[in-house]
Design an enzyme around this catalytic site. Structure first.
Site, PDB file in Angstrom:
ATOM      1  N   LYS A 120     -89.996  -5.999  -9.189  1.00  0.00           N
ATOM      2  CA  LYS A 120     -88.622  -6.471  -8.960  1.00  0.00           C
ATOM      3  C   LYS A 120     -88.434  -7.045  -7.559  1.00  0.00           C
ATOM      4  CE  LYS A 120     -86.365  -4.182 -12.723  1.00  0.00           C
ATOM      5  NZ  LYS A 120     -85.442  -3.158 -13.231  1.00  0.00           N
ATOM      6  N   ARG A 159     -91.058   2.426 -16.433  1.00  0.00           N
ATOM      7  CA  ARG A 159     -91.195   1.197 -17.218  1.00  0.00           C
ATOM      8  C   ARG A 159     -91.933   0.192 -16.344  1.00  0.00           C
ATOM      9  NH1 ARG A 159     -88.499  -3.586 -17.781  1.00  0.00           N
ATOM     10  NH2 ARG A 159     -88.369  -4.440 -19.882  1.00  0.00           N
TER      11      ARG A 159
HETATM   12  N1  HH2 Z   1     -85.491  -3.835 -16.259  1.00  0.00           N
HETATM   13  C1  HH2 Z   1     -85.635  -4.995 -16.923  1.00  0.00           C
HETATM   14  C2  HH2 Z   1     -85.461  -5.067 -18.309  1.00  0.00           C
HETATM   15  N2  HH2 Z   1     -85.154  -3.963 -19.019  1.00  0.00           N
HETATM   16  N3  HH2 Z   1     -84.712  -1.641 -19.099  1.00  0.00           N
HETATM   17  C3  HH2 Z   1     -84.539  -0.474 -18.474  1.00  0.00           C
HETATM   18  N4  HH2 Z   1     -84.217   0.628 -19.184  1.00  0.00           N
HETATM   19  N5  HH2 Z   1     -84.695  -0.359 -17.109  1.00  0.00           N
HETATM   20  C4  HH2 Z   1     -85.002  -1.425 -16.326  1.00  0.00           C
HETATM   21  O1  HH2 Z   1     -85.102  -1.266 -15.092  1.00  0.00           O
HETATM   22  C5  HH2 Z   1     -85.182  -2.711 -16.970  1.00  0.00           C
HETATM   23  C6  HH2 Z   1     -85.013  -2.769 -18.384  1.00  0.00           C
HETATM   24  C7  HH2 Z   1     -86.000  -6.230 -16.158  1.00  0.00           C
HETATM   25  O2  HH2 Z   1     -87.381  -6.423 -16.143  1.00  0.00           O
HETATM   26  P1  HH2 Z   1     -88.215  -7.386 -17.137  1.00  0.00           P
HETATM   27  O3  HH2 Z   1     -88.098  -6.928 -18.544  1.00  0.00           O
HETATM   28  O4  HH2 Z   1     -89.603  -7.461 -16.636  1.00  0.00           O
HETATM   29  O5  HH2 Z   1     -87.589  -8.816 -16.940  1.00  0.00           O
HETATM   30  P2  HH2 Z   1     -86.646  -9.735 -17.802  1.00  0.00           P
HETATM   31  O6  HH2 Z   1     -85.341  -9.031 -17.947  1.00  0.00           O
HETATM   32  O7  HH2 Z   1     -86.550 -11.011 -17.006  1.00  0.00           O
HETATM   33  O8  HH2 Z   1     -87.269  -9.960 -19.157  1.00  0.00           O
END
Ligand code: HH2
Length: 282
Positions: A223, A257
């Site tokens: 992040k 995660r």
């Molecule tokens: N962060 C992201 C997405 N989903 N779910 C939970 N429970 N906690 C988190 O911190 C979280 C989440 C963001 O990360 P990522 O899926 O890699 O990115 P994107 O939203 O751009 O797909």
């Protein structure tokens, strides 16, 4: 304490659980566009399980700051072919990262075990009704605002108090819709409507969330706040993420995660080995 749902039952204390991230989107901030082909996505999921992932979290809508919202038809077209195969092929539970009750329901029908709802602050209780009916696991995450606007000017009185109060309130509301506490995991939502200082304060006081009586999940993987601490670009944030994860695990956080499953598992297992040796030296 236990976290249980339709096909799983995790009892704590136990080694920390690692959710491997699989985004089947064109625009996720880190792995966007890499796994749009369902074959590649399934292959990636198998690799994450081989590396030690305890669950695979599939997402079909990016929630990075400023991301364009995706409609239900598009989100389903992205996730269904992948979820269908993962539920048949994987030995670990599959989780669906969605804010839409309709997407959650379709995936639960296909055999998904957990709904990861970053929009736990929704007014619409439809999601909770579906989670209750399927007795699914449910991850309730805090977000201020929505992905389009959340990083514009995030503001809190006391971020730790407010996020904890929000999660406690959700836990109560979710229960009223028939979801039992043992189905629920709580997540302070690092990076979702938070400044660098807010993220650092939440991490520093992460043990506060344990007092809510449910397992806590942390999502720091790659992040941007890590980049602000270290001046690193997106591909160079693993050491910072591992530092945060080990810190949080030492404070009692039970779920992580991550995109980087193997190094995260190694860091957590090392911490757990050290912790197991606490006490008098013989
Ligand atoms: N962060 C992201 C997405 N989903 N779910 C939970 N429970 N906690 C988190 O911190 C979280 C989440 C963001 O990360 P990522 O899926 O890699 O990115 P994107 O939203 O751009 O797909």
């Amino acid at each position: 304490m236990r976290w249980s749902g339709r096909q799983f039952d995790f009892q704590f204390p136990r080694p920390a659980l690692v959710l491997g991230i699989l985004n089947v989107t064109p625009d996720s901030f880190s792995d966007g566009g890499l796994y749009l082909d369902p074959g590649l996505a399934v292959e990636r999921a198998h690799r994450l399980v081989d590396e030690g992932a305890d669950l695979i979290d599939v997402g079909g809508e990016s929630t990075r700051p400023g991301a364009a919202p995706v409609d239900e038809v598009e989100e389903l077209a992205r996730v269904v072919p992948v979820v269908e195969r993962l539920c048949r092929e994987l030995k670990v539970p599959v989780s669906i990262d969605t804010r839409k009750a309709s997407v959650a329901e379709r995936c639960l029908d296909l055999g998904v075990a957990v709904v990861n709802d970053i929009g736990a602050n929704r007014g619409d209780p439809g999601m909770w009704r579906i989670v209750a009916r399927h007795r699914a696991g449910y991850i309730a995450m805090h977000m201020q605002g929505d992905p389009q606007t959340m990083q514009t000017r995030p503001a809190y009185g006391d971020v730790v108090d407010e996020v904890a109060a929000f999660l406690e309130d959700r836990l109560g509301k979710i229960e009223q819709w028939g979801v039992t506490p043992d189905q629920v995991v709580l997540d302070p939502g690092i990076g979702f409507g938070k400044s660098l200082d807010h993220n650092l304060a939440l991490l520093a006081h992460i043990n506060r969330f344990r007092s809510l009586g449910r397992p806590v999940l942390l999502g720091v993987s790659r992040k941007s706040f890590l980049g602000r601490v270290l001046g690193t670009v997106e591909g160079e944030r693993l050491p910072g993420a591992l530092a945060c994860s080990v810190w949080a695990a030492a404070q009692g956080v039970q779920l992580f995660r991550t995109h980087d499953v193997a190094p995260t598992v190694q860091a957590l297992r090392t911490l757990e080995a050290v912790s197991a040796s606490l006490g008098p030296v013989s």
